[in-house]
Motif scaffolding. Structure first.
Motif, PDB file in Angstrom:
ATOM      1  N   GLY A 161       0.790  -1.226   0.000  1.00  0.00           N
ATOM      2  CA  GLY A 161       0.000   0.000   0.000  1.00  0.00           C
ATOM      3  C   GLY A 161       0.821   1.275   0.000  1.00  0.00           C
ATOM      4  N   ALA A 162       2.065   1.208  -0.477  1.00  0.00           N
ATOM      5  CA  ALA A 162       2.930   2.390  -0.510  1.00  0.00           C
ATOM      6  C   ALA A 162       2.739   3.146  -1.823  1.00  0.00           C
ATOM      7  CB  ALA A 162       4.391   1.966  -0.354  1.00  0.00           C
ATOM      8  N   PRO A 163       3.115   4.423  -1.872  1.00  0.00           N
ATOM      9  CA  PRO A 163       3.008   5.186  -3.121  1.00  0.00           C
ATOM     10  C   PRO A 163       3.872   4.580  -4.223  1.00  0.00           C
ATOM     11  CG  PRO A 163       3.434   6.639  -1.251  1.00  0.00           C
ATOM     12  CD  PRO A 163       3.631   5.250  -0.763  1.00  0.00           C
ATOM     13  N   GLU A 164       3.461   4.833  -5.468  1.00  0.00           N
ATOM     14  CA  GLU A 164       4.192   4.326  -6.629  1.00  0.00           C
ATOM     15  C   GLU A 164       4.736   5.478  -7.468  1.00  0.00           C
ATOM     16  OE1 GLU A 164       2.363   1.163  -9.097  1.00  0.00           O
ATOM     17  OE2 GLU A 164       0.747   1.243  -7.608  1.00  0.00           O
ATOM     18  N   LEU A 165       5.972   5.324  -7.908  1.00  0.00           N
ATOM     19  CA  LEU A 165       6.518   6.142  -8.982  1.00  0.00           C
ATOM     20  C   LEU A 165       6.348   5.308 -10.244  1.00  0.00           C
ATOM     21  CD1 LEU A 165       9.875   7.307  -7.326  1.00  0.00           C
ATOM     22  CD2 LEU A 165       7.620   8.386  -7.179  1.00  0.00           C
TER      23      LEU A 165
END
Length: 219
Positions: free
Chosen positions: A204-208
């Motif tokens: 559930g972490a941000p994506e680049l």
């Protein structure tokens, strides 16, 4: 900690593989780097590890502009970064234990200070019974886990991992993810390049997200 501003990169006279890439990784942040094959993920990681320099734009790492940094000052910066390469880069003449302990040895620590920690880490990644084996005798998955252990053993300020679960089963992949999350909890900024959607969704972490050399941020 790490900032890219309108960064472009090309190899030789070829087309740009990264175009106007801008983002900021704060201390103790956790991100995934995703996108299709050929999108530029490995090229971006090489810039962050200071293996290459940008064709244009600004990259600052630990408060320093890497474009103007003398080459002699690059190694101390690299030692603040842990990297998991797709090709592993283990030293064939060293045992698994010696490969993993190498960053601590380079820091000047005595073996008595770190042996128990290295052995515990090797057990965590499932290599407790392979400590004395040398890389030519390891499977691809074992080499990958040894490379991961080596990258995290010194608790670097930044961890860059290129497809770190590509050669392991889903259960071990989740176990390795827990290792990365714990390292992040202790203060390391983590960036994981992966095609593994299950891994991304479970964290559930941000994506680049890279596509055709251009980056967007999701989450």
């Amino acid at each position: 900690m790490i900032r890219f501003e309108n960064v472009g990169m090309r190899y030789g006279m070829g087309p740009e593989v990264l175009r106007d890439v801008s983002f900021h990784l704060a201390p103790a942040s956790f991100h995934f780097l995703t996108g299709p094959s050929g999108a530029g993920k490995t090229s971006l990681l090489k810039l962050m590890f200071l293996a290459n320099r940008p064709s244009r734009g600004l990259i600052t790492m630990f408060g320093q502009d890497i474009a103007t940094l003398p080459r002699a000052e690059l190694p101390p910066l690299r030692r603040r970064i842990g990297v998991v390469f797709q090709e592993f880069r283990l030293l064939d003449h060293l045992t698994t234990y010696e490969n993993v302990a190498l960053p601590l040895k380079i820091q000047g620590k005595r073996e008595g200070e770190y042996r128990a920690d290295v052995e515990e880490l090797l057990a965590w990644v499932g290599l407790g019974d392979r400590m004395n084996a040398k890389p030519p005798t390891l499977s691809g998955g074992e080499k990958q886990r040894a490379a991961i252990a080596r990258a995290v053993v010194a608790q670097p300020e930044v961890l860059l991992a290129d497809e770190p679960t590509g050669n392991v089963d889903p259960e071990m992949g989740q176990r390795l993810l827990r290792l990365f999350v714990e390292l992040n909890r202790l203060g390391t900024s983590v960036l994981i390049a992966t095609h593994d959607r299950a891994l991304v969704e479970s964290a559930g972490a941000p994506e680049l997200v890279l596509r055709d050399g251009r980056l967007t941020i999701r989450g």
